[in-house]
Every structure is written in C-alpha cells, then in structure tokens.
Scaffold this active site. Structure first.
Site, PDB file in Angstrom:
ATOM      1  N   ASN A 154       4.695  -2.156   8.786  1.00 53.59           N
ATOM      2  CA  ASN A 154       4.632  -0.834   8.158  1.00 53.59           C
ATOM      3  C   ASN A 154       5.999  -0.156   8.349  1.00 53.59           C
ATOM      4  O   ASN A 154       6.940  -0.769   8.859  1.00 53.59           O
ATOM      5  CB  ASN A 154       3.506  -0.013   8.805  1.00 53.59           C
ATOM      6  CG  ASN A 154       2.951   1.062   7.853  1.00 53.59           C
ATOM      7  OD1 ASN A 154       3.709   1.715   7.138  1.00 53.59           O
ATOM      8  ND2 ASN A 154       1.654   1.226   7.841  1.00 53.59           N
ATOM      9  N   SER A 205       0.826  -1.207   0.000  1.00 54.98           N
ATOM     10  CA  SER A 205       0.000   0.000   0.000  1.00 54.98           C
ATOM     11  C   SER A 205       0.863   1.262   0.000  1.00 54.98           C
ATOM     12  O   SER A 205       1.874   1.335   0.689  1.00 54.98           O
ATOM     13  CB  SER A 205      -0.884  -0.005   1.247  1.00 54.98           C
ATOM     14  OG  SER A 205      -1.625   1.197   1.317  1.00 54.98           O
ATOM     15  N   ASN A 258       9.298   8.820   3.972  1.00 55.56           N
ATOM     16  CA  ASN A 258       8.129   9.439   3.367  1.00 55.56           C
ATOM     17  C   ASN A 258       7.164   9.874   4.450  1.00 55.56           C
ATOM     18  O   ASN A 258       7.057   9.239   5.494  1.00 55.56           O
ATOM     19  CB  ASN A 258       7.422   8.479   2.393  1.00 55.56           C
ATOM     20  CG  ASN A 258       6.376   7.633   3.086  1.00 55.56           C
ATOM     21  OD1 ASN A 258       5.246   8.094   3.316  1.00 55.56           O
ATOM     22  ND2 ASN A 258       6.730   6.420   3.452  1.00 55.56           N
ATOM     23  N   GLY A 316      11.499  -3.719   3.136  1.00 55.83           N
ATOM     24  CA  GLY A 316      12.821  -3.823   2.528  1.00 55.83           C
ATOM     25  C   GLY A 316      13.043  -4.999   1.597  1.00 55.83           C
ATOM     26  O   GLY A 316      14.184  -5.427   1.389  1.00 55.83           O
ATOM     27  N   CYS A 369       0.122   3.856  10.096  1.00 52.53           N
ATOM     28  CA  CYS A 369       0.709   4.983   9.368  1.00 52.53           C
ATOM     29  C   CYS A 369       1.332   5.937  10.380  1.00 52.53           C
ATOM     30  O   CYS A 369       0.639   6.437  11.262  1.00 52.53           O
ATOM     31  CB  CYS A 369      -0.339   5.719   8.542  1.00 52.53           C
ATOM     32  SG  CYS A 369       0.341   7.199   7.764  1.00 52.53           S
ATOM     33  N   THR A 389       8.979  -0.208  -1.407  1.00 52.16           N
ATOM     34  CA  THR A 389       9.946   0.799  -1.857  1.00 52.16           C
ATOM     35  C   THR A 389      10.780   0.340  -3.054  1.00 52.16           C
ATOM     36  O   THR A 389      11.133   1.157  -3.906  1.00 52.16           O
ATOM     37  CB  THR A 389      10.847   1.183  -0.661  1.00 52.16           C
ATOM     38  OG1 THR A 389      10.003   1.744   0.349  1.00 52.16           O
ATOM     39  CG2 THR A 389      11.897   2.204  -1.038  1.00 52.16           C
TER      40      THR A 389
END
Lengths: 257, 305
Positions: free
Chosen positions: B196, B25, B73, B248, B134, B270
């Site tokens: 996350n 996501s 981010n 990762g 988040c 990523t």
C-alpha cells in the site's frame, strides 16, 4: 445540456499558441480524428509534460471548440504551465475529454450575467459564445487586478462585455461586481468562475435577487474521471461531490460557502 | 523466429486471472469510470475502491498533493457503504468483463466481517482484498496491518467468514514486512498485495501548513517503486502464497521488476492517472518479454536474477 458520457483519449497537436495577457496564454489543439464535442464549463486533462517529476494529468477548461479541436486559456502558475508555455506549434500531446458537467442554459426569460476573474475567463468565454449562439445577449463582467492581466479575446458581438480593474487602469475601477447595475440583477441568472471570494459575492448577489446562480470550481484532481474521490467539494447539506463529475459547475445554492 | 507457447494465467486459491496485470484499489473506482479509456476485458483484475459497512464521506479537502516522483492522497476511504454498493455498484460489477476483487475496509473487526460475510459466495465477485494498510483514517486501516498479532487475528476471523480468494494488502509502514506477511499467511490468506502507500507529508513553507488537510497522507507513484520491489523480494522469501506486487508501476519494465522479485501478478495504480491505457500496454509488454526471453509461464520469472 447533458454532459458527454464517454470521454475520449486522443493525440492532439498544437496549432496556435499565443500570449493573450501578461502571464496568460491561449493554446489551440487539434485532434487527428473527430472526438465528442465539449460544452461550455466542461474540461479536459492534459498529459503532464514532466511525467517522471510530476505525473498527474492537469485539468483545464475549454475556452473555444472547433470541429476537430479546441482552445484553452491558462495562467503561467507552476512548473507544468511553465513547461507547456514553451511548446511550439506542432508539439504533440494527449488529451482526455470532455469531462465534467457543463453550464446549463438560463431558465426561460432570465438574462444571463457572467462574471469571471483571473483564469476563470476561459470557461466564461466558452459560455458567452454558447449563449450568443443560442440567441442570448449576456452581460459579461471581467474582473482583474490591472489592465495588463485582461486577456485579449474575440468576444461575441451580442455579449455586453464590461471590464473592471482593482487599480482602475482599465474600465471600471473596482471588482467584477462593480460593473453591474442594481436593476440588472433582477430576473437574471448568474454564472461565475474565478477566485472563491468573487464567486461567493456573485452567489450572495444572486441570493439577494432570488436568482439562480452557477459556479465553476477549481480543485486539484488525480483521475479526473470520478474514480479517485480526490477533488471533493463540500456541499451545503453535508458530504462532498466530485469537481470532476458532478462539477466543475455546481448550482451555487448547493455549495457550502 | 520460433514462437514460444506462453501462459500468463495467474492462479490464486484455485481461481484464475487471464493475465497478471490488475488495477489498484482506490485508483479505478468500481471499474465503470474508465470504461471508455481502458480495455477492461484485457485487465487481469480490477481491485475496487474500498467498501465499508457504512457510507463514508472521506476526509476534509484538500486530499491530494503533487510531490516529486508521485503524489500524496488522503481520501479517507470515501465510499457509498455496503448497502448502496450492493444496490448501485454490484449490477455494474456483474457486467465487468474481468475479475472484480472487492477491497474491504472497516474501523473494527466486526466491520470487516460484516462486509466479507455479505460478499461471501457472491458470484460476481472474484475475491476480496483486505485493506489493513490505509494510512488515512483514524480507526482501523493501517492499525490492523502493522501489528502481526492483530492482523493474524483479523485474518483468522475473515477466513471463517469468507470462502473465496482472500488477499491481504500489506502496509510498507512497518519495521519488518515479513512479520505481517507471515501472520496473514499463517491464518489463511490466499495471497498478499504488496505494498500500500507509504506514509508521507508535504508542507507549504509560505502558508506553513501541510498541503493535505489531514497532515500526513499516502505517498504513491514511481518514487516508491524501489520500496515496493524490495518488500516483494523479502516477502517472497518469507511466504509461499502468491504475491501481487504494486507501488510505482508505470511501464512494462517496472512490472517485470516486481515479477522478477517474486510477484505472481501486479497492480497499476497512480500511473493510471497519467495514462489509463498503461495496464493494457504492460500486459502486451510482459507477453513480448516472455516471448523474447523464452519464459513460458509467470513462475519462470521467480529466481531469475
């Protein structure tokens, strides 16, 4: 002009790599297979040369396009550009592009005025070529701190290229707007790429003359394809748009300056 | 060479993915953005950008920064909101050739319930992933995912609101991730996404300002992989529901580490920003590894070290 809807991801080979000014280089890359042709103002992303250390691809604007490749101009700025600066001819990498929204052609009858500062010269160089091929004779004003930083490029013959330096070491002594005569701004359409204060000044000049203007912005990107929302550009009416999809070229009047 | 008949099917709450490689996501939009760059048909599942009831513009830029071994981010759950999602994104999701799992977020329990109820029984949606991790918003987000009681209560209510596969995405920003994992399982979660991003920060010593306008951000990329693998290993011993490992993953071996640690599936995040074809390469790589090592199904990985 409409942006290409489907970027491609392909292997490229360095076919030419030269220094064009102090701290600026031009690299020409060639694809093995035909790919969609980019338009002036669009960009591509180059795979990081140091993937374990800094994994993100890096966006660069196209400077010239050829049947099977393109060139770009870059400034030696950080570890990634220092690393790619070492690439000899024959080096292979991979490219995703074309990406983003290109510069539009001028509204009918308007004279294009192009203003570039620093590394903004790349997409402005591409636009100058596109305009000249389409029968326009643009004014191109290049601003720089000093003569040594002005890239040595093959501008099209019908472009009226004016050089400005902050220290007066070449061309007009002053910033990029110093090259423009007041009457030239009437019935013009402005295009700019470079430092934020320069683009803002171009926008204000355009507003003063009730002229359309387009700014090509730079913002850090992660995906480059519109997925991550990382390259948010603040808009005048609130909210954000993505430098990588709605931009990098924006109608200057829509930006939150 | 004798070819082993291998089964890469992932099963969660009675539904399946054809292979264990999903995309995370926030890194893959709603799928369409990568259509020309990645073979969507070969993806195990797409985990979409978070959807909240209301439109969110996201955080003030800059939202991204490069850091060694990854990136920071702080997007701030920028999304078009539930109504626009249904109008504009759902038709595209309906045409995706792989399972679409909608990441659900909110600032309150009611926000999560509203999105989950609206998506319930929607045929085009394979399941939902609850975003309680988040690190980049002031309300909701990680606040729900760091307290086992609060998380348990949210999952309990979501379980009533949503009948399909309910996946809870855990935060690594806790003292003991097995506590939140157990709380989610106890209240009816069907699977756990683990992990996350890790809270991180970078400061420019010349401007003496953080590189991300919000200050802190989510740290992702290869540097966090050991954190994710350890979390999956610990969680796999604490719960019996499937775990989807992420953090990762950039190549086949990275994915295999997660599967060996106890994950039933993985997500690539990523690394997509380096090469959008990586999930397709990993899918192929896992199959090759299974062939070479005589693994017949994904469950064969568990306990193999």
């Amino acid at each position: 002009m409409t942006p290409s809807q489907f970027p491609s991801h392909g292997t490229v080979t360095v076919v030419s790599h030269t220094t064009v000014a102090q701290g600026y280089k031009r690299m020409e890359l060639q694809y093995a297979n035909p790919v969609p042709q980019p338009e002036a103002g669009q960009f591509f992303t180059l795979a990081s040369p140091l993937p374990a250390f800094t994994p993100l691809r890096r966006p660069f604007a196209y400077a010239e396009t050829f049947p099977n490749g393109f060139s770009f101009i870059y400034e030696l700025r950080g570890q990634v550009t220092q690393a790619i600066a070492q690439w000899p001819v024959g080096t292979q990498s991979d490219v995703i592009g074309p990406l983003g929204t290109p510069f539009p052609l001028p509204t009918e009858q308007r004279k294009p005025i192009l203003v570039a500062g620093g590394i903004g010269v790349g997409p402005i160089y591409a636009l100058a070529h596109t305009l000249c091929k389409n029968g326009y004779a643009p004014i191109v004003s290049l601003g720089s701190r000093e003569a040594a930083l002005i890239p040595d490029l093959d501008w099209p013959a019908s472009a009226d290229v004016r050089i400005c330096t902050d220290d007066g070491s070449k061309g007009i002594h002053g910033n990029a707007l110093a090259a423009l005569q007041p009457d030239e701004s009437k019935d013009a359409e402005f295009y700019s790429c470079g430092p934020h204060p320069m683009m803002k000044a171009v926008y204000q000049l355009a507003q003063k003359n009730d002229a359309p203007s387009w700014s090509s912005l730079e913002e850090m990107m992660a995906c480059g394809v519109g997925a991550c929302q990382g390259c948010a550009i603040p808009m005048e009416d609130g909210g954000y748009e993505r430098a990588c999809v709605e931009g990098p070229v924006f109608d200057s009047r829509r930006l939150a300056w | 060479m004798v070819t082993t008949q291998i089964d890469t099917t992932v099963r969660i709450a009675g539904k399946t993915w054809t292979n264990p490689v999903g995309v995370a996501s926030g890194t893959f939009g709603f799928g369409e953005e990568y259509a020309s760059l990645c073979d969507l048909e070969q993806l195990g599942a797409i985990f979409t950008k978070a959807v909240t009831p209301e439109k969110r513009d996201g955080n003030t830029p800059p939202r991204l920064a490069n850091v060694d071994g990854g990136m920071l981010n702080a997007i701030g759950l920028a999304n078009p909101g539930l109504e626009s999602f249904l109008q504009l994104k759902m038709p595209k999701i309906e045409s995706l050739p792989c399972p679409a799992i909608i990441n659900v977020a909110g600032a309150s329990v009611d926000d999560y319930i509203k999105v989950a109820e609206t998506l319930n029984h929607h045929e085009a949606i394979w399941g939902i992933e609850v975003n309680v991790s988040c690190p980049n918003v002031d309300h909701g987000g990680m606040a729900f995912g760091t307290n086992p009681k609060v998380l348990g209560s949210l999952v309990k209510q979501l379980r009533k609101a949503y009948d399909g596969p309910l996946i809870v995405k855990l935060s690594p920003n806790v003292t003991d991730i097995t506590e939140t994992a157990r709380a989610a399982e106890a209240e009816g979660a069907d699977a756990l996404s683990c992990i996350n991003t890790v809270t991180g920060m970078k400061i420019d010593v010349n401007t003496r300002r953080p590189l991300i306008s919000r200050g802190t951000a989510g740290f992702s990329g290869s540097a966090i992989r050991p954190i994710g693998v350890a979390a999956v290993w610990r969680v796999s011993k604490a719960v019996s529901i499937p775990i989807i490992g992420l953090g990762g993953i950039g190549c086949t071996n990275d994915a295999l580490e997660y599967l060996l640690a106890g994950a039933s599936a993985i997500q690539v995040g990523t690394a997509l920003f380096s090469n959008p074809k990586i999930p397709n390469d990993i899918t192929k790589g896992i199959e090759e590894y299974m062939q070479e090592n005589g693994f017949q199904s994904l469950s064969d990985f568990h306990g193999h070290f």
